[in-house]
Design a protein around this motif. Sequence first.
Motif, mmCIF file in Angstrom:
data_model
loop_
_atom_site.group_PDB
_atom_site.id
_atom_site.type_symbol
_atom_site.label_atom_id
_atom_site.label_comp_id
_atom_site.label_asym_id
_atom_site.label_seq_id
_atom_site.Cartn_x
_atom_site.Cartn_y
_atom_site.Cartn_z
ATOM 1 N N TYR A 1 32.796 47.427 42.236
ATOM 2 C CA TYR A 1 34.213 47.116 42.001
ATOM 3 C C TYR A 1 35.086 48.382 42.027
ATOM 4 O O TYR A 1 36.228 48.343 42.495
ATOM 5 N N HIS A 2 34.544 49.506 41.571
ATOM 6 C CA HIS A 2 35.346 50.729 41.441
ATOM 7 C C HIS A 2 36.063 51.161 42.716
ATOM 8 O O HIS A 2 37.220 51.573 42.664
ATOM 9 N N PRO A 3 35.422 51.128 43.897
ATOM 10 C CA PRO A 3 36.126 51.580 45.115
ATOM 11 C C PRO A 3 37.271 50.666 45.552
ATOM 12 O O PRO A 3 38.094 51.070 46.370
ATOM 13 N N LEU A 4 37.324 49.436 45.034
ATOM 14 C CA LEU A 4 38.389 48.507 45.430
ATOM 15 C C LEU A 4 39.697 48.880 44.745
ATOM 16 O O LEU A 4 39.697 49.421 43.637
ATOM 17 N N PRO A 5 40.815 48.586 45.380
ATOM 18 C CA PRO A 5 42.107 48.780 44.701
ATOM 19 C C PRO A 5 42.161 47.939 43.422
ATOM 20 O O PRO A 5 41.834 46.743 43.435
ATOM 21 N N ASP A 6 42.554 48.572 42.333
ATOM 22 C CA ASP A 6 42.560 47.876 41.038
ATOM 23 C C ASP A 6 43.851 47.063 40.912
ATOM 24 O O ASP A 6 44.763 47.400 40.161
ATOM 25 N N THR A 7 43.889 45.951 41.657
ATOM 26 C CA THR A 7 45.080 45.096 41.666
ATOM 27 C C THR A 7 44.788 43.791 40.936
ATOM 28 O O THR A 7 43.623 43.380 40.812
ATOM 29 N N PRO A 8 45.830 43.109 40.456
ATOM 30 C CA PRO A 8 45.615 41.814 39.795
ATOM 31 C C PRO A 8 44.933 40.799 40.711
ATOM 32 O O PRO A 8 44.130 39.986 40.243
ATOM 33 N N ILE A 9 45.229 40.856 42.023
ATOM 34 C CA ILE A 9 44.616 39.892 42.959
ATOM 35 C C ILE A 9 43.107 40.095 43.033
ATOM 36 O O ILE A 9 42.326 39.133 42.949
ATOM 37 N N ASN A 10 42.677 41.354 43.168
ATOM 38 C CA ASN A 10 41.244 41.623 43.257
ATOM 39 C C ASN A 10 40.517 41.229 41.969
ATOM 40 O O ASN A 10 39.443 40.625 42.004
ATOM 41 N N LEU A 11 41.117 41.576 40.849
ATOM 42 C CA LEU A 11 40.500 41.218 39.564
ATOM 43 C C LEU A 11 40.430 39.700 39.404
ATOM 44 O O LEU A 11 39.413 39.151 38.944
ATOM 45 N N ALA A 12 41.489 39.014 39.805
ATOM 46 C CA ALA A 12 41.525 37.551 39.716
ATOM 47 C C ALA A 12 40.474 36.918 40.632
ATOM 48 O O ALA A 12 39.826 35.924 40.260
ATOM 49 N N LEU A 13 40.290 37.492 41.820
ATOM 50 C CA LEU A 13 39.296 36.940 42.752
ATOM 51 C C LEU A 13 37.873 37.121 42.232
ATOM 52 O O LEU A 13 37.032 36.225 42.380
ATOM 53 N N VAL A 14 37.595 38.272 41.624
ATOM 54 C CA VAL A 14 36.265 38.482 41.014
ATOM 55 C C VAL A 14 36.028 37.436 39.922
ATOM 56 O O VAL A 14 34.979 36.781 39.887
ATOM 57 N N ALA A 15 37.010 37.271 39.034
ATOM 58 C CA ALA A 15 36.873 36.318 37.932
ATOM 59 C C ALA A 15 36.782 34.884 38.451
ATOM 60 O O ALA A 15 35.950 34.090 37.980
ATOM 61 N N ALA A 16 37.623 34.535 39.438
ATOM 62 C CA ALA A 16 37.611 33.169 39.979
ATOM 63 C C ALA A 16 36.282 32.859 40.659
ATOM 64 O O ALA A 16 35.732 31.762 40.488
ATOM 65 N N THR A 17 35.746 33.815 41.415
ATOM 66 C CA THR A 17 34.448 33.604 42.076
ATOM 67 C C THR A 17 33.365 33.371 41.041
ATOM 68 O O THR A 17 32.537 32.451 41.170
ATOM 69 N N PHE A 18 33.355 34.209 40.006
ATOM 70 C CA PHE A 18 32.357 34.057 38.928
ATOM 71 C C PHE A 18 32.446 32.673 38.298
ATOM 72 O O PHE A 18 31.435 31.986 38.100
ATOM 73 N N LEU A 19 33.674 32.224 37.978
ATOM 74 C CA LEU A 19 33.852 30.935 37.301
ATOM 75 C C LEU A 19 33.493 29.753 38.211
ATOM 76 O O LEU A 19 32.898 28.770 37.760
ATOM 77 N N VAL A 20 33.842 29.848 39.487
ATOM 78 C CA VAL A 20 33.509 28.770 40.425
ATOM 79 C C VAL A 20 31.997 28.656 40.587
ATOM 80 O O VAL A 20 31.438 27.549 40.628
ATOM 81 N N LEU A 21 31.314 29.799 40.686
ATOM 82 C CA LEU A 21 29.848 29.778 40.778
ATOM 83 C C LEU A 21 29.233 29.226 39.494
ATOM 84 O O LEU A 21 28.229 28.501 39.532
ATOM 85 N N LEU A 22 29.841 29.558 38.356
ATOM 86 C CA LEU A 22 29.360 29.042 37.071
ATOM 87 C C LEU A 22 29.562 27.537 36.984
ATOM 88 O O LEU A 22 28.740 26.810 36.405
ATOM 89 N N TRP A 23 30.618 27.055 37.596
ATOM 90 C CA TRP A 23 30.918 25.613 37.642
ATOM 91 C C TRP A 23 29.850 24.870 38.449
ATOM 92 O O TRP A 23 29.512 23.726 38.159
ATOM 93 N N ASP A 24 29.324 25.510 39.459
ATOM 94 C CA ASP A 24 28.174 25.012 40.231
ATOM 95 C C ASP A 24 28.459 23.702 40.967
ATOM 96 O O ASP A 24 27.583 22.857 41.099
ATOM 97 N N LYS A 25 29.674 23.537 41.421
ATOM 98 C CA LYS A 25 30.019 22.330 42.185
ATOM 99 C C LYS A 25 30.396 22.636 43.632
ATOM 100 O O LYS A 25 30.536 21.726 44.440
ATOM 101 N N LEU A 26 30.534 23.926 43.949
ATOM 102 C CA LEU A 26 30.993 24.323 45.273
ATOM 103 C C LEU A 26 29.960 25.256 45.900
ATOM 104 O O LEU A 26 29.577 26.244 45.282
ATOM 105 N N PRO A 27 29.472 24.956 47.104
ATOM 106 C CA PRO A 27 28.494 25.839 47.753
ATOM 107 C C PRO A 27 29.061 27.237 47.976
ATOM 108 O O PRO A 27 30.259 27.400 48.222
ATOM 109 N N SER A 28 28.192 28.236 47.898
ATOM 110 C CA SER A 28 28.648 29.630 48.001
ATOM 111 C C SER A 28 29.285 29.923 49.351
ATOM 112 O O SER A 28 30.263 30.680 49.431
ATOM 113 N N TYR A 29 28.769 29.313 50.419
ATOM 114 C CA TYR A 29 29.340 29.611 51.735
ATOM 115 C C TYR A 29 30.775 29.107 51.870
ATOM 116 O O TYR A 29 31.574 29.668 52.618
ATOM 117 N N VAL A 30 31.139 28.056 51.129
ATOM 118 C CA VAL A 30 32.509 27.547 51.156
ATOM 119 C C VAL A 30 33.461 28.583 50.552
ATOM 120 O O VAL A 30 34.567 28.814 51.058
#
Length: 410
Positions: free
Chosen positions: A369-398
Amino acid sequence: METEEIQLAPPRGTRGARTKRVRGIIFLKDVAALGLTAFGGPQAHLAMMLRLLVDKRRYLTAAELLELTALCQILPGPTSTQTITAIGYRLGGPNLAYLTVLIWMLPAVTLMTLAGLTISYLDKDQVAHLVQYIQPIAVGFVAYSAYKIAEKVIHTKTSVALMVAASMLAYRFQLPSVLPLLLLAGGAITTFRYRKMPVLEKKEPLRIEWANFALWLAVLVGAAVLGHYTRLLPVRLFENFYRNGSLVFGGGQVLAPLLFAEFVEFKHYLSTQEFLSGLGLVQAMPGPNFSFASYIGALAMRQEGSGISGQILGAVVAAAGIFMPGTLLIFFLIRFWDQLKQYRVVKASLEGINAVSAGLVCAATFLLYHPLPDTPINLALVAATFLVLLWDKLPSYVIVLAGLAAGILF
């Protein structure tokens, strides 16, 4: 007339061999189907193997499949690949097993090689726009992997301590040699806890056939010596990936920090942006995540100036290097697995190896994560990806395809 009929009838052994050959061909077709459709990593792969190879084809029982998976989790290398290779070995011996691993890995390796070639010949600004959302999504995948691994393997205070220590050391010392040493040290520490393991009645003495182990070790040493004296990049790439494939416990999630430390931080074969782009793309591919090696191999060969043919060679030697150790080791261990699993020392060492693996993936989350620009969008995408995977209803490739589409549109 009777004599003629006896002569014309095929021998019983010939019929058996033909039946076995036909069954092997059907099995390889099933492997090809899995290689093209098995998205979602080892857990999803296991579910698909259970449905196709156990419930539909009855090549083995569910208990046998789970036992083979447990065996492969002990070994370094790609768990799904080793499991399906072991099934091929049991059905048709070494020849069928070699064909199995080749057919299983071919779709993913081909796609990741094409991804590496495509990124190599695109303008850097085009690549940056195309994968701008894939990179934080990839970090979200790594964070989710760290959580799931820790949830499964961290059950004692010793495991917690090893996980925290490993993550701190891996974060502080970003060198290729440090991570394998941490894995070996973790296994050695918990080996001393073997007395707490339940005692099993030993039915058979341990008989070991050393041929495949000797071959694995000979290739490891031979590639290192050859790479040192020839200085040829394809040979060194093969050795680098073979060494990593020999020391990666825990599958594709643990592979990422090892490859990042060696090929980005230490050798600078590709940039952090390119690494994260490939790491995100491999989540959208069917088959084994270890196909990521072919992507890195293709990009690493750019400095040779040998064009597309050289990059394809890099992808091939990288794939061969990363998959070969696990294949040779499963051939070695499967012959005496029933005897080995009776020993408490073996089970005890796994606690430390798994705890360190969890720590390495935790460290990788922050390192990537460190080399990425520390923007709200990037942080939100990391968190959203984690939560969607935790939800386990959407395939990873989608998720990955959505990130690519967003990069194209915006």
